[in-house]
Design a protein around this motif. Sequence first.
Motif, PDB file in Angstrom:
ATOM      1  N   THR A 557       0.831  -1.194   0.000  1.00 46.25           N
ATOM      2  CA  THR A 557       0.000   0.000   0.000  1.00 46.25           C
ATOM      3  C   THR A 557       0.874   1.256   0.000  1.00 46.25           C
ATOM      4  N   MET A 558       0.317   2.337  -0.509  1.00 43.14           N
ATOM      5  CA  MET A 558       1.066   3.583  -0.608  1.00 43.14           C
ATOM      6  C   MET A 558       1.547   4.098   0.747  1.00 43.14           C
ATOM      7  N   PRO A 559       0.742   4.055   1.815  1.00 45.51           N
ATOM      8  CA  PRO A 559       1.267   4.520   3.099  1.00 45.51           C
ATOM      9  C   PRO A 559       2.506   3.750   3.555  1.00 45.51           C
ATOM     10  N   LEU A 560       2.515   2.431   3.341  1.00 40.83           N
ATOM     11  CA  LEU A 560       3.697   1.654   3.709  1.00 40.83           C
ATOM     12  C   LEU A 560       4.880   2.001   2.820  1.00 40.83           C
ATOM     13  N   ALA A 561       4.611   2.224   1.523  1.00 39.52           N
ATOM     14  CA  ALA A 561       5.681   2.615   0.607  1.00 39.52           C
ATOM     15  C   ALA A 561       6.263   3.968   1.004  1.00 39.52           C
ATOM     16  N   ILE A 562       5.401   4.884   1.436  1.00 38.71           N
ATOM     17  CA  ILE A 562       5.873   6.209   1.849  1.00 38.71           C
ATOM     18  C   ILE A 562       6.719   6.100   3.112  1.00 38.71           C
ATOM     19  N   ARG A 563       6.292   5.269   4.048  1.00 39.24           N
ATOM     20  CA  ARG A 563       7.071   5.095   5.280  1.00 39.24           C
ATOM     21  C   ARG A 563       8.475   4.584   4.955  1.00 39.24           C
ATOM     22  N   SER A 564       8.545   3.584   4.081  1.00 43.75           N
ATOM     23  CA  SER A 564       9.859   3.062   3.678  1.00 43.75           C
ATOM     24  C   SER A 564      10.671   4.131   2.955  1.00 43.75           C
ATOM     25  N   LEU A 565       9.993   4.923   2.118  1.00 48.48           N
ATOM     26  CA  LEU A 565      10.671   5.989   1.379  1.00 48.48           C
ATOM     27  C   LEU A 565      11.323   6.977   2.336  1.00 48.48           C
ATOM     28  N   PRO A 577       5.873   9.993  11.659  1.00 48.18           N
ATOM     29  CA  PRO A 577       4.425  10.184  11.874  1.00 48.18           C
ATOM     30  C   PRO A 577       3.918  11.565  11.485  1.00 48.18           C
ATOM     31  N   ASP A 578       4.791  12.566  11.529  1.00 44.33           N
ATOM     32  CA  ASP A 578       4.372  13.910  11.146  1.00 44.33           C
ATOM     33  C   ASP A 578       4.426  14.103   9.634  1.00 44.33           C
ATOM     34  N   LEU A 579       5.434  13.526   8.988  1.00 44.90           N
ATOM     35  CA  LEU A 579       5.626  13.740   7.551  1.00 44.90           C
ATOM     36  C   LEU A 579       4.740  12.840   6.701  1.00 44.90           C
ATOM     37  N   LEU A 580       4.456  11.640   7.180  1.00 43.95           N
ATOM     38  CA  LEU A 580       3.715  10.676   6.369  1.00 43.95           C
ATOM     39  C   LEU A 580       2.327  11.186   5.968  1.00 43.95           C
ATOM     40  N   PRO A 581       1.518  11.744   6.900  1.00 38.10           N
ATOM     41  CA  PRO A 581       0.195  12.243   6.478  1.00 38.10           C
ATOM     42  C   PRO A 581       0.280  13.357   5.443  1.00 38.10           C
ATOM     43  N   ARG A 582       1.318  14.177   5.518  1.00 34.90           N
ATOM     44  CA  ARG A 582       1.458  15.252   4.542  1.00 34.90           C
ATOM     45  C   ARG A 582       1.724  14.691   3.148  1.00 34.90           C
ATOM     46  N   MET A 583       2.557  13.652   3.084  1.00 35.41           N
ATOM     47  CA  MET A 583       2.832  13.046   1.783  1.00 35.41           C
ATOM     48  C   MET A 583       1.596  12.334   1.243  1.00 35.41           C
ATOM     49  N   VAL A 584       0.849  11.668   2.129  1.00 33.35           N
ATOM     50  CA  VAL A 584      -0.391  11.019   1.696  1.00 33.35           C
ATOM     51  C   VAL A 584      -1.359  12.056   1.133  1.00 33.35           C
ATOM     52  N   GLU A 585      -1.407  13.217   1.745  1.00 34.20           N
ATOM     53  CA  GLU A 585      -2.308  14.276   1.279  1.00 34.20           C
ATOM     54  C   GLU A 585      -1.866  14.834  -0.070  1.00 34.20           C
ATOM     55  N   SER A 656      -6.251   4.275   1.318  1.00 31.56           N
ATOM     56  CA  SER A 656      -6.721   5.361   2.181  1.00 31.56           C
ATOM     57  C   SER A 656      -7.684   4.849   3.244  1.00 31.56           C
ATOM     58  N   ASP A 657      -8.181   3.618   3.086  1.00 27.87           N
ATOM     59  CA  ASP A 657      -9.033   2.996   4.113  1.00 27.87           C
ATOM     60  C   ASP A 657      -8.207   2.325   5.201  1.00 27.87           C
ATOM     61  N   ASP A 658      -7.119   1.665   4.800  1.00 29.20           N
ATOM     62  CA  ASP A 658      -6.284   0.938   5.756  1.00 29.20           C
ATOM     63  C   ASP A 658      -4.949   0.658   5.081  1.00 29.20           C
ATOM     64  N   GLY A 659      -3.850   0.885   5.801  1.00 27.89           N
ATOM     65  CA  GLY A 659      -2.533   0.620   5.238  1.00 27.89           C
ATOM     66  C   GLY A 659      -2.200  -0.856   5.167  1.00 27.89           C
ATOM     67  N   HIS A 660      -2.949  -1.699   5.893  1.00 28.63           N
ATOM     68  CA  HIS A 660      -2.726  -3.144   5.881  1.00 28.63           C
ATOM     69  C   HIS A 660      -3.591  -3.740   4.773  1.00 28.63           C
ATOM     70  N   ARG A 661      -2.970  -4.204   3.719  1.00 30.29           N
ATOM     71  CA  ARG A 661      -3.743  -4.536   2.524  1.00 30.29           C
ATOM     72  C   ARG A 661      -4.743  -5.673   2.720  1.00 30.29           C
ATOM     73  N   PRO A 662      -4.443  -6.756   3.428  1.00 27.40           N
ATOM     74  CA  PRO A 662      -5.464  -7.798   3.614  1.00 27.40           C
ATOM     75  C   PRO A 662      -6.748  -7.277   4.257  1.00 27.40           C
ATOM     76  N   ALA A 663      -6.642  -6.221   5.066  1.00 24.78           N
ATOM     77  CA  ALA A 663      -7.845  -5.665   5.695  1.00 24.78           C
ATOM     78  C   ALA A 663      -8.796  -5.058   4.670  1.00 24.78           C
ATOM     79  N   LEU A 664      -8.285  -4.732   3.480  1.00 23.67           N
ATOM     80  CA  LEU A 664      -9.129  -4.092   2.464  1.00 23.67           C
ATOM     81  C   LEU A 664     -10.180  -5.052   1.917  1.00 23.67           C
ATOM     82  N   VAL A 665      -9.900  -6.361   1.967  1.00 25.58           N
ATOM     83  CA  VAL A 665     -10.885  -7.342   1.489  1.00 25.58           C
ATOM     84  C   VAL A 665     -12.138  -7.269   2.359  1.00 25.58           C
ATOM     85  N   GLY A 666     -11.962  -7.285   3.669  1.00 27.69           N
ATOM     86  CA  GLY A 666     -13.104  -7.199   4.566  1.00 27.69           C
ATOM     87  C   GLY A 666     -13.857  -5.887   4.423  1.00 27.69           C
ATOM     88  N   ILE A 667     -13.118  -4.801   4.193  1.00 24.36           N
ATOM     89  CA  ILE A 667     -13.767  -3.499   4.003  1.00 24.36           C
ATOM     90  C   ILE A 667     -14.663  -3.535   2.766  1.00 24.36           C
TER      91      ILE A 667
END
Length: 745
Positions: A557-565, A577-585, A656-667
């Motif tokens: 997921t993009m949030p995990l990719a951004i964290r690694s970046l 934690p402060d920079l990641l939401p800004r990049m997601v936005e 944008s719903d959840d950074g853990h990709r398997p959780a997206l199936v249930g969503i």
Amino acid sequence: MLNGEAEVLAQSPRCCEQCGCQLSQYNSGTLCSACLRSRALNQHAASVPERVWRSPEVQQALAAWDFGKATRLIRQQGSLRQDDISQLTGLSQGFLSMLESGRRRLTNIDKIGEFLAGLGVPSELAPLPLPRRVHPPRNLYSDDLDPALPWTTGRMVAALSTAAGGNAMDRRRFLTVSGLALTAFVHHWSTAEAEPLIRAAQGSRLTHELLDSLQATTDNLRLTDASAGSGTLADLGTAHLELLKRLVEQSTYGEDTGRRLAAITADTAIQTGWFTFDAGNRDRTLAYLLAALRAAKASGDARLGAGALSYLAIHGYSTGAPRSAVTAAQAAREKIKHLGAPALEAMLLTRQARGHAKLGERQAVLTALGQAAELCAQGRSERDPRWLYWINAGEIHGQSGSCYLDLDDPKRAVVSFTQAHAEPRRSANARALPGPGRISPPAAGRCRSRVRHRAQGTRPRRTAPVSPHERAHRDNGRRPPYGGERHVRSGANGPCRRRDGNEENSVTGAQQTLILWDIDRTLLYVGDIDRQVYRETFAEVVGRPAEHLPARGTGVTMPLAIRSLLLDNGVPEPAVPDLLPRMVELLPKRLAAHSEDLRHQGVLMPGAVAALQAVHDHPRWVPTAVTGNLKLNALLKLAAFDLDGYLDTEIGGFASDDGHRPALVGIAQRRAQAKHGTVFTRSNTVIIGDSLEDVRTGLEGGASVLGVPSGKTSAQDLKEAGADVVLESLENVQQLVDAITFSTA
């Protein structure tokens, strides 16, 4: 009395000693008002008073690395404006405002050093060693670019030499030019008398045939830019501009011929400025555009001057000086408002709207865009410039989408981008006239190969095979069902109705199946555009280039990719934690700026449209997406390829719903159940994807997995990872249908 009148009449008109314009009889001085303002600006460069550094509050804020509080205190105690701080530090006024309010932070060590050095913080108060401070020169312009200098042929040639010679204006000088000094430059362009362009030299006399050839060269460069991009054209444009400059200096011509030569020179300088800007050299761009203003003045064509100002506006809202964008666009509109050129004024209004949007001035944005739409509806007039062939309703919608993104209104942005994509950009029979105008950005413009292919009645080549079904769908001009008569299913046991009210065949009581499509490398491939978006977003948020980018095709997921970046590029973990939401936005905004690149550089995967059509048309299958993309990014990609109509994205699962990709199936399952009344579990849910992450998502999230080796993962690896079925590709539609049926049997 008569003798006194005769004495007055005998006096020759007085002129400004600096710019040469005629002075008013009521002006007893030697300078005009604009030159006085320009001189005052140079004499009163902003600086922080020494007393500020003796303030205990300022010292404490600096010691605590609270640069937002420090900036506010320095401003208040030093009687400075945010514009002054921006001039000193090179940070945009918008960033400074967010810094003071606590919504942004300075985290990059190099940027902190530049910030402190720009303010002149004493070394004993600075929380880290400072780079050597370079004091800016008093004169904010090079002599050739000073607007107060006479608007003569010699000054025009000097300005062209500055541009073609490779001189760049640094960011601090640009931020200064963007304020009062830009207003002074525009004032002189609008009011100063230009020297008639007449030259009786020993050189050859210019002929109309030669001028036709010179204009054709500029037009051909423009067409090459439209089809291939600007990256390799800056040097060619500079060489052509150098030739034009020599002709101005060394050829023989009369006033009419001289005006036309100046017009071609202005056009070329504008276009070369765009090439330079689009290639990433934004500082050097200014020299070309300010030289273009001088050449446009010599040509006597206000439309060319307005064109140069429109690019100064693009430069402004793209480099952190949106107020200058508004200033430039408004000045250009004022100059051409009586010409009867609705398309030109509409284009300038979109530039003005982009500046207002960056400033957060929503009502001003809506007013400007509304006026632009009204002018666009009037159609082109014979007074509109020939290069402005690309302004139409689709362009207005596209610019509106960019404005809404800047106003943090992604829902309206998606609507506008969808309208822009659906709006015919040009008549298929229209002649493709060359022109410089596009939405910039950077990257990004609206008249690349799309305009050329539409004008010629052709389409951009795809590098991947196109199936007969895809070709039929494309050539019939048919929008996918979800984009038009979308199917609306009422539940497992209810009849299926289309939007037109007609019932579809369905099997009463038959169980529905939820189909979860992956997007990247399964349905489409966007090349390095995602990585470029990561690169741009990182640079904007962190303040320096990224040396390491996320790996391609992993499916995370993009949030995990951004964290690694962030971590891979040396950002301390406490700052993440402060920079990641800004990049997601910011990511969706940056991707939206590349929407034209998505259409022309991206590729549909073989068989994708036929596969989507088959799944969508099945009466008991409910198609949506589960993807590592943020939702808005996913919508932009799907819309770029006309795929959004095949999927019900309202019930999908996104990063944008959840950074853990398997959780997206249930969503997605819960959303689909709420809409269709069917309980979706592993027995009636199928995920279709190309990566090991897709397989893991299905196995852990609760779905059967149908693997397609269209990405970096081989068929064997997909099987070994646990995919229930692995297809060779999506091209065999019947095989796909059978595989889904088998997986849910």
